[in-house]
Design a protein around this motif. Structure first.
Motif, PDB file in Angstrom:
ATOM      1  N   GLU A   6       1.075  -0.820  -0.204  1.00 22.47           N
ATOM      2  CA  GLU A   6      -0.271  -0.164  -0.404  1.00 22.47           C
ATOM      3  C   GLU A   6       1.024   1.223  -0.272  1.00 22.47           C
ATOM      4  OE1 GLU A   6      -2.027  -3.505   3.099  1.00 22.47           O
ATOM      5  OE2 GLU A   6       0.673  -2.167   2.565  1.00 22.47           O
ATOM      6  N   CYS A  22      -2.906  -0.079  -4.267  1.00 28.33           N
ATOM      7  CA  CYS A  22      -2.313  -1.229  -3.315  1.00 28.33           C
ATOM      8  C   CYS A  22      -1.876  -2.211  -4.273  1.00 28.33           C
ATOM      9  CB  CYS A  22      -3.170  -1.961  -2.802  1.00 28.33           C
ATOM     10  SG  CYS A  22      -3.541  -3.330  -2.586  1.00 28.33           S
ATOM     11  N   TRP A  36     -10.215  -3.133   0.885  1.00 28.32           N
ATOM     12  CA  TRP A  36      -9.242  -2.565   1.750  1.00 28.32           C
ATOM     13  C   TRP A  36     -10.018  -2.240   3.012  1.00 28.32           C
ATOM     14  CZ3 TRP A  36      -5.270  -0.007   0.641  1.00 28.32           C
ATOM     15  CH2 TRP A  36      -4.637   0.922  -0.631  1.00 28.32           C
ATOM     16  N   ARG A  38      -9.315  -0.920   7.503  1.00 27.83           N
ATOM     17  CA  ARG A  38      -8.398   0.186   8.506  1.00 27.83           C
ATOM     18  C   ARG A  38      -8.983  -0.283   9.470  1.00 27.83           C
ATOM     19  NH1 ARG A  38     -13.118   5.709   7.201  1.00 27.83           N
ATOM     20  NH2 ARG A  38     -14.422   4.807   8.527  1.00 27.83           N
ATOM     21  N   ARG A  45     -10.658  -3.726  13.455  1.00 30.83           N
ATOM     22  CA  ARG A  45     -10.510  -3.527  11.780  1.00 30.83           C
ATOM     23  C   ARG A  45     -11.918  -3.490  11.587  1.00 30.83           C
ATOM     24  NH1 ARG A  45      -6.158  -7.673   9.575  1.00 30.83           N
ATOM     25  NH2 ARG A  45      -7.290  -8.550   9.998  1.00 30.83           N
ATOM     26  N   TYR A  95      -5.365  -1.223   5.028  1.00 31.73           N
ATOM     27  CA  TYR A  95      -5.102  -2.001   5.181  1.00 31.73           C
ATOM     28  C   TYR A  95      -5.417  -2.827   3.285  1.00 31.73           C
ATOM     29  CZ  TYR A  95      -3.179  -3.127   9.615  1.00 31.73           C
ATOM     30  OH  TYR A  95      -2.245  -2.834  10.950  1.00 31.73           O
ATOM     31  N   TRP A 116      -1.923 -10.072   3.446  1.00 35.63           N
ATOM     32  CA  TRP A 116      -2.510  -8.722   3.188  1.00 35.63           C
ATOM     33  C   TRP A 116      -1.167  -7.707   3.702  1.00 35.63           C
ATOM     34  CZ3 TRP A 116      -6.881  -6.551   6.114  1.00 35.63           C
ATOM     35  CH2 TRP A 116      -7.962  -8.012   6.404  1.00 35.63           C
ATOM     36  N   GLN A 118       1.556  -4.232   4.406  1.00 34.37           N
ATOM     37  CA  GLN A 118       1.567  -3.659   5.563  1.00 34.37           C
ATOM     38  C   GLN A 118       1.042  -2.819   5.977  1.00 34.37           C
ATOM     39  OE1 GLN A 118       3.739  -5.128   7.706  1.00 34.37           O
ATOM     40  NE2 GLN A 118       3.761  -6.983   6.450  1.00 34.37           N
ATOM     41  N   GLY A 119      -0.015  -1.944   5.519  1.00 33.06           N
ATOM     42  CA  GLY A 119      -0.755  -0.877   5.748  1.00 33.06           C
ATOM     43  C   GLY A 119       0.065   0.544   5.008  1.00 33.06           C
TER      44      GLY A 119
END
Length: 126
Positions: A6, A22, A36, A38, A45, A95, A116, A118-119
């Motif tokens: 991301e 992404c 997506w 958050r 989450r 993420y 996933w 890493q954000g």
């Protein structure tokens, strides 16, 4: 191994805009769904939006409808999250995630997704 990276987060004032990206690699991108999510500090989450890469259908959560738009570029193996009219409550680590099951309609529940990133941090503050 599937890799998701991301980018695009940052500090923005209320009412501002950001576009998150992404990039997905080592993955048959266009046959799968991407979501997506958050997570704000001290909170669980939550799903923000998702997209079926094969037909472009999306499923945004109610709190972002009319403000956030998810899209994809299959040639670039990239999913975007365009965010407008940002609010302080949008502050979170964002993420992206990939569903390894082919042609399964995207959803906003975390267990659907297998891989996933890493954000990227989004902070909305004046």
């Amino acid at each position: 191994q599937v890799q998701l990276v991301e980018s695009g987060g940052g500090l923005v004032q209320p009412g501002g805009s950001l576009r998150l990206s992404c990039v997905v690699s080592r993955f048959p991108f266009q046959d799968h769904a991407i979501g997506w999510f958050r997570q704000a500090a001290g909170k669980e989450r939550e799903g923000v939006s998702c997209i079926n890469n094969w037909d472009g259908k999306t499923d945004p959560t109610d709190s972002v409808k009319g403000r956030f738009t998810i899209s994809r570029d299959n040639a670039k193996n990239t999913v975007y999250l365009q965010m407008k009219s940002l609010k302080p409550e949008d502050t979170a680590l964002y993420y992206c995630a990939a569903d390894r099951q082919m042609f399964r309609r995207c959803g906003l529940a975390s267990p659907q997704y297998d891989d996933w990133g890493q954000g990227t941090q989004v902070t909305v503050s004046s």
